[in-house]
Design an enzyme around this catalytic site. Structure first.
Site, PDB file in Angstrom:
ATOM      1  N   SER A 278     -37.235  77.992 -50.647  1.00  0.00           N
ATOM      2  CA  SER A 278     -36.075  77.297 -50.090  1.00  0.00           C
ATOM      3  C   SER A 278     -36.026  75.863 -50.620  1.00  0.00           C
ATOM      4  CB  SER A 278     -36.152  77.267 -48.560  1.00  0.00           C
ATOM      5  OG  SER A 278     -37.290  76.519 -48.139  1.00  0.00           O
ATOM      6  N   ASN A 370     -33.537  68.439 -42.030  1.00  0.00           N
ATOM      7  CA  ASN A 370     -32.551  68.948 -42.986  1.00  0.00           C
ATOM      8  C   ASN A 370     -31.385  69.588 -42.238  1.00  0.00           C
ATOM      9  OD1 ASN A 370     -31.124  69.995 -45.104  1.00  0.00           O
ATOM     10  ND2 ASN A 370     -32.720  71.389 -45.821  1.00  0.00           N
ATOM     11  N   HIS A 421     -39.577  49.068 -39.636  1.00  0.00           N
ATOM     12  CA  HIS A 421     -39.603  47.792 -40.363  1.00  0.00           C
ATOM     13  C   HIS A 421     -40.814  46.937 -39.982  1.00  0.00           C
ATOM     14  CE1 HIS A 421     -38.114  45.035 -43.127  1.00  0.00           C
ATOM     15  NE2 HIS A 421     -36.954  44.703 -42.598  1.00  0.00           N
ATOM     16  N   ASP A 425     -41.809  47.140 -45.603  1.00  0.00           N
ATOM     17  CA  ASP A 425     -40.814  46.193 -46.088  1.00  0.00           C
ATOM     18  C   ASP A 425     -39.691  46.929 -46.811  1.00  0.00           C
ATOM     19  OD1 ASP A 425     -42.214  43.995 -45.127  1.00  0.00           O
ATOM     20  OD2 ASP A 425     -43.419  43.839 -46.938  1.00  0.00           O
TER      21      ASP A 425
END
Length: 448
Positions: A278, A370, A421, A425
């Site tokens: 797949s 997905n 974050h 970075d």
């Protein structure tokens, strides 16, 4: 002597489990290894087998009831025994106290958290059964916004607190409070030293509006309790979104070469009688290949320490009728695409049949979601708590592109990387998504 049936502890952080269904009825003859009941943890539903043979009796946990782990929920009567042989609750409690004699009743997880956070258990009133201290009690104590208004442990006293006749709140919070009619005196703040933020007021106002709407809803409305897997998803997603500052990076992937490579792989797999390859399987392999080059995206932030994981354990989100579950492909960087395809197929099938084990969903270091098969072209995903990144994958659609100064129609798939974050970075995340794009458009690079 009757053999007790105990609510099992299936995960390290598990404190309770929900009884979903008893497979046997009181009075039924049970053989060792028979499926006795199904229980639901915060991640999955598991069938529990009988540890011994006997006649089921003394069932004390009903279907739909949440029970603390290690609690006796039934008994298996042995030959010659009847209901009078079952110990009374008083006898069970006295026996437990003799064996354990805990100085302060607390769950193992709560005790460990208290030790790490330097919290004295003597100062905490437990909210669990019989006053037992739970994880929630510890979190409430160390949280900046303690629900009882208590100051954070180690924080200086607030001289401008409600005790002094004032409320600490930002100007924006006060403005929104006036507009929405929220009384700030009864509202806990999430800011420094319990200062009320604008977001605190808006969140409270929305909660009040929802409560009012529920009260005014017509009786024909169907109300579904937020519990089980749905509650766990809600809590985890809220925790992640509120604590991890998300930044997103989107890239357009030309799937031409990948589709050709996948077609060749599937021709070979069919000839050898192996699992169909797949797009998800190739995505897992390509992501693992890239993660090995960017260790901070394959990491976990735990308190003040960043743990860089040695292996890429890639979780693949699977949609279920009652929620979402993420089975994990362990050590994906070491496996072939064919091996990953077999793992994805097996784990997805187990997920849909409700046969996943705790080992199948634990240990993930990164997640792929997905939604391409649903026709979604692009979306942002929320990072799973305990991880630093997640990849949101959309549907490949034909688009006009420029190839060597000529117009061409190519299948283009958009992928969006979300990272924490605090750990990653922007430049690191940008390079990661650029390398992932490079390997997906040139799958042969995974062989290097």
């Amino acid at each position: 002597m009757p053999i007790p049936v105990i609510m099992p502890k299936l995960e390290m952080s598990q404190e309770t489990a929900l009884v979903v269904e008893w497979k046997k009825n009181p009075g039924d003859i049970v053989s060792q290894g028979d499926e006795l009941l199904s229980v639901e943890t915060d991640k999955l539903t598991v069938d529990i087998e009988a540890v011994a043979s006997g006649i089921l009796a003394g069932v004390s946990a009903e279907e739909g009831q949440t029970v603390p782990v290690t609690t006796v929920i039934a008994y298996l009567l042995q030959p010659g025994e009847d209901a009078s042989s079952i110990p009374s609750q008083t006898e069970v409690s006295e026996d437990t106290q003799k064996k354990e004699k805990p100085a302060i009743p607390a769950t193992p997880l709560a005790a460990r958290m208290a030790a790490v956070e330097h919290v004295d258990l003597k100062d905490i009133a437990g909210s669990g059964p019989e006053g037992k201290i739970t994880k929630a009690d510890i979190l409430a104590r160390v949280s900046p916004a303690a629900p009882n208004g208590a100051a954070v442990q180690g924080s200086p006293p607030d001289s401008t607190s409600a005790a002094a006749g004032k409320v600490r709140a930002t100007p924006a919070a006060k403005r929104v409070a006036r507009e929405t009619g929220v009384d700030l005196k009864s509202l806990p703040g999430s800011g420094f030293m319990g200062r009320i933020q604008e977001a605190d007021v808006r969140k409270f106002a929305i909660a009040v509006q929802m409560a009012d709407a529920q009260e005014k809803a017509p009786l024909s409305e169907r109300v579904i309790p937020l519990k089980g897997m749905r509650r766990t998803i809600a809590d985890r997603m809220q925790l992640s979104y509120q604590t991890a500052p998300h930044i997103q990076f989107t890239s357009r992937i030309d799937m031409t070469n990948l589709n050709l490579t996948r077609k060749q792989m599937n021709e070979q797999a069919k000839a050898l009688g192996r699992t169909h390859i797949s797009v998800t399987a190739i995505l897992v392999k390509a992501t693992a290949w890239t993660l090995m080059r960017y260790p901070f995206i394959n990491s976990s932030l735990i308190r003040d320490e960043i743990y860089l994981h040695t292996n890429a354990n890639v979780g693949v989100a699977v949609a279920l009728p009652d929620g979402l579950i993420v089975p994990v492909i362990k050590e994906a960087e070491l496996k072939t695409v064919g091996e990953i395809a077999a793992d994805v197929s097996s784990l997805t099938e187990k997920a849909r049949l409700g046969k996943l084990l705790p080992a199948d969903v634990n240990g993930g270091t990164f997640t792929i979601s997905n939604l391409g098969p649903f026709g979604i072209e692009q979306f942002n995903a929320i990072i799973n708590p305990g991880q630093t990144g997640i990849l949101a994958v959309g549907n490949a659609t034909p688009e006009v592109v420029v190839v060597e100064d000529q117009m061409a129609i190519r299948p283009i798939m958009r992928v969006t990387l979300s990272v924490d974050h605090r750990v990653v970075d922007g430049a690191v995340a940008a390079n990661f998504i650029a390398d992932l794009k490079r390997v997906l458009e040139n799958p042969v690079l995974m062989l290097m």
